[in-house]
Design a protein around this motif. Structure first.
Motif, PDB file in Angstrom:
ATOM      1  N   SER A   1       0.819  -1.217   0.000  1.00 39.05           N
ATOM      2  CA  SER A   1       0.000   0.000   0.000  1.00 39.05           C
ATOM      3  C   SER A   1       0.851   1.264   0.000  1.00 39.05           C
ATOM      4  O   SER A   1       0.372   2.336  -0.393  1.00 39.05           O
ATOM      5  N   ARG A   2       2.103   1.152   0.391  1.00 40.41           N
ATOM      6  CA  ARG A   2       2.976   2.330   0.425  1.00 40.41           C
ATOM      7  C   ARG A   2       3.353   2.829  -0.960  1.00 40.41           C
ATOM      8  O   ARG A   2       3.912   3.917  -1.100  1.00 40.41           O
ATOM      9  N   TRP A   3       3.049   2.038  -1.983  1.00 35.74           N
ATOM     10  CA  TRP A   3       3.288   2.475  -3.362  1.00 35.74           C
ATOM     11  C   TRP A   3       1.990   2.737  -4.128  1.00 35.74           C
ATOM     12  O   TRP A   3       2.024   3.002  -5.321  1.00 35.74           O
ATOM     13  N   VAL A   4       0.864   2.645  -3.468  1.00 32.93           N
ATOM     14  CA  VAL A   4      -0.426   2.833  -4.152  1.00 32.93           C
ATOM     15  C   VAL A   4      -0.837   4.298  -4.066  1.00 32.93           C
ATOM     16  O   VAL A   4      -1.021   4.843  -2.974  1.00 32.93           O
ATOM     17  N   GLN A   5      -1.003   4.932  -5.219  1.00 36.59           N
ATOM     18  CA  GLN A   5      -1.441   6.321  -5.298  1.00 36.59           C
ATOM     19  C   GLN A   5      -2.944   6.434  -5.521  1.00 36.59           C
ATOM     20  O   GLN A   5      -3.554   7.465  -5.217  1.00 36.59           O
ATOM     21  N   GLU A   6      -3.549   5.383  -6.081  1.00 38.93           N
ATOM     22  CA  GLU A   6      -4.961   5.420  -6.453  1.00 38.93           C
ATOM     23  C   GLU A   6      -5.852   5.310  -5.208  1.00 38.93           C
ATOM     24  O   GLU A   6      -5.436   4.752  -4.186  1.00 38.93           O
ATOM     25  N   PRO A   7      -7.084   5.819  -5.286  1.00 45.16           N
ATOM     26  CA  PRO A   7      -8.030   5.655  -4.168  1.00 45.16           C
ATOM     27  C   PRO A   7      -8.270   4.175  -3.865  1.00 45.16           C
ATOM     28  O   PRO A   7      -8.385   3.358  -4.785  1.00 45.16           O
ATOM     29  N   ILE A   8      -8.357   3.849  -2.580  1.00 41.09           N
ATOM     30  CA  ILE A   8      -8.547   2.466  -2.145  1.00 41.09           C
ATOM     31  C   ILE A   8      -9.916   2.308  -1.496  1.00 41.09           C
ATOM     32  O   ILE A   8     -10.298   3.095  -0.624  1.00 41.09           O
ATOM     33  N   VAL A   9     -10.644   1.277  -1.924  1.00 40.45           N
ATOM     34  CA  VAL A   9     -11.845   0.805  -1.233  1.00 40.45           C
ATOM     35  C   VAL A   9     -11.468  -0.517  -0.581  1.00 40.45           C
ATOM     36  O   VAL A   9     -10.967  -1.423  -1.256  1.00 40.45           O
ATOM     37  N   ALA A  10     -11.681  -0.647   0.722  1.00 42.54           N
ATOM     38  CA  ALA A  10     -11.347  -1.877   1.428  1.00 42.54           C
ATOM     39  C   ALA A  10     -12.593  -2.449   2.086  1.00 42.54           C
ATOM     40  O   ALA A  10     -13.379  -1.709   2.682  1.00 42.54           O
ATOM     41  N   VAL A  11     -12.759  -3.751   1.980  1.00 39.10           N
ATOM     42  CA  VAL A  11     -13.949  -4.432   2.484  1.00 39.10           C
ATOM     43  C   VAL A  11     -13.525  -5.527   3.446  1.00 39.10           C
ATOM     44  O   VAL A  11     -12.671  -6.356   3.117  1.00 39.10           O
ATOM     45  N   THR A  12     -14.133  -5.536   4.638  1.00 38.04           N
ATOM     46  CA  THR A  12     -13.892  -6.638   5.562  1.00 38.04           C
ATOM     47  C   THR A  12     -15.196  -7.023   6.239  1.00 38.04           C
ATOM     48  O   THR A  12     -16.226  -6.369   6.083  1.00 38.04           O
ATOM     49  N   GLY A  13     -15.136  -8.112   7.014  1.00 41.28           N
ATOM     50  CA  GLY A  13     -16.311  -8.671   7.673  1.00 41.28           C
ATOM     51  C   GLY A  13     -16.087 -10.158   7.831  1.00 41.28           C
ATOM     52  O   GLY A  13     -15.259 -10.747   7.131  1.00 41.28           O
TER      53      GLY A  13
END
Length: 453
Positions: free
Chosen positions: A104-116
């Protein structure tokens, strides 16, 4: 971004995420050693990938003496993050993180994260489907499909949509999704987290680095999620519920419609003809709709694209019918709540195949299904526990393998009944993973057809 050139790094665990992390570190110029408790022969696939990159692979243990000489240690999700060794390394100034955090330290794009606990894979795939159908370039991965490290090396997208597990969230430090979805939390993985509170804390870390500019999408029908919400979270809240909840912003279902409230805006879209069974999947749909609206999708387009979604394998998947008996593969149900939801979605007249490797969970909630079940076939390490759970309330038998289990279940069923594989347990006692277990079930059903049943 990190400057890793010349840094001494290590990766612990060489599953797919570990191999991807080692590759990423090597491509960033780090010196990489990879360790795994498996023997060299078992690591042949990883060796074929990593040795050409000059990654040193050490089988047969964690090799603490090697790890103590590094600057950075990356844990694979399958490695227990609570081992004392990791605390020792941190205490000596070595950073210990997971593959998700690293990538994630190299990701510039918006992130959607899903958990459950349940539904996160379907919801993640559904969000990806809605975004792609709208014409957006999307990477979908994380705990499903491709690890995020593979995307960093090879991908390019407008948006990143990730399924994230409690194992991955344990080892984050700066991971920052702009939209974080929490569907539900019920007991699971207690063999790893020790207590339910420990598991809940790991799940809640999805919000750890969010700010008031971000969004948390929360299923308020789940009591644990509601408790987290009421305790206060930094991001803005988009509520989800199968019933209207006062005037707060959110996505709610009323009859066969979803009502979307965002600011002064209110939209409605039809939920008729959805390709997903069960009220639990309605929760997944509401979450995906909410994320889609937050990301600017048109509600009318979302309505159309929902109907075109293809359900994922091994999740209440219709396998076929033999002599009037319908077979469903729900091999992904690896905890009791998932099995409860599957049975409730299908009604009554069900012969349940359950069991496998228990994850330290109480199976007794399954007893409430007794009136819906025509029979139970118990398999795997937990077979005796399954039989005790139903005791004399439901006709129950034990089977030694999947082929025998399907045969016994078929014999207990009549035309119009359902045979459901929904194990409430992990698969690792008998199979490589839940996918292999589901495929074994499908082959056994095909075997009934071949016998002219």
């Amino acid at each position: 971004m990190m400057d890793l050139k010349g840094k001494r790094t290590a990766v612990v665990g060489l599953g797919r995420s570990g191999v991807a992390a080692a590759r990423l570190l090597a491509t960033k110029g780090a010196h990489v050693v990879a360790v795994d408790v498996k023997d060299r022969e078992s690591l042949s696939e990883a060796l074929a990938v990593l040795e050409p990159l000059k990654v040193e692979v050490l089988p047969g243990g964690h090799h603490p003496e090697v790890l103590r000489s590094t600057d950075l240690v990356v844990l694979s999700p399958g490695v227990d993050a609570s081992l004392p060794l990791w605390e020792e390394l941190k205490g000596s100034g070595i950073e210990v993180i997971g593959e998700l955090e690293l990538a994630s330290r190299w990701v510039q794009e918006p992130i959607v994260a899903v958990t459950g606990t349940n539904g996160k894979t379907t919801t993640t795939a559904l969000i990806g489907h809605l975004l792609r159908s709208s014409g957006k370039e999307v990477f979908v991965g994380g705990n499903i499909g491709s690890p995020l490290a593979e995307y960093v090396m090879e991908g390019k997208a407008e948006l990143v949509v990730l399924e994230v597990s409690s194992f991955q969230l344990e080892t984050i430090r700066s991971f920052h999704p702009g939209v974080a979805v929490l569907l539900n939390v019920s007991p699971d993985h207690l063999d790893r987290h020790g207590t339910f509170e420990g598991y809940l804390r790991a799940k809640a870390r999805i919000f750890a680095n969010q700010t008031s500019e971000d969004w948390a999408v929360l299923n308020l029908d789940d009591p644990q999620v509601r408790r987290l919400c009421e305790g206060g979270l930094p991001p803005r809240i988009l509520s989800l519920s199968k019933a209207p909840l006062d005037r707060r912003e959110g996505v709610f279902s009323v009859g066969e419609e979803a009502i979307i409230r965002l600011g002064e805006r209110e939209e409605r879209l039809s939920l008729r003809h959805l390709p997903l069974l069960g009220t639990h999947n309605l929760e997944n749909v509401l979450a995906a709709v909410g994320v889609g609206i937050l990301l600017g999708l048109d509600p009318r387009q979302v309505e159309e694209d929902l109907r075109r979604f293809k359900p994922l394998p091994h999740r209440l998947e219709l396998v076929g019918r033999v002599a009037g008996v319908t077979f469903f593969d729900d091999s992904k149900a690896t905890n009791p709540l998932a099995t409860l939801r599957a049975v409730e979605a299908l009604g009554e007249g069900i012969v349940l195949i359950a069991g496998g490797q228990n994850k330290g969970l109480d199976l007794s909630p399954l007893r409430q299904l007794a009136q819906r079940l025509k029979g139970v076939v118990a398999i795997g390490e937990a077979a005796e526990e399954v039989l005790r759970t139903f005791d004399s309330t439901v006709p129950s038998v034990r089977a030694e393998g999947m082929e025998e289990a399907v045969q016994r279940a078929f014999e207990m069923a009549s035309a119009g009944d359902v045979v459901l594989l929904s194990p409430a347990c992990a698969s690792f006692d008998m199979f490589r993973d839940y996918r292999q277990r589901g495929e074994a079930f499908k082959r056994a059903v095909e075997g009934l057809r071949a016998d002219g049943r």
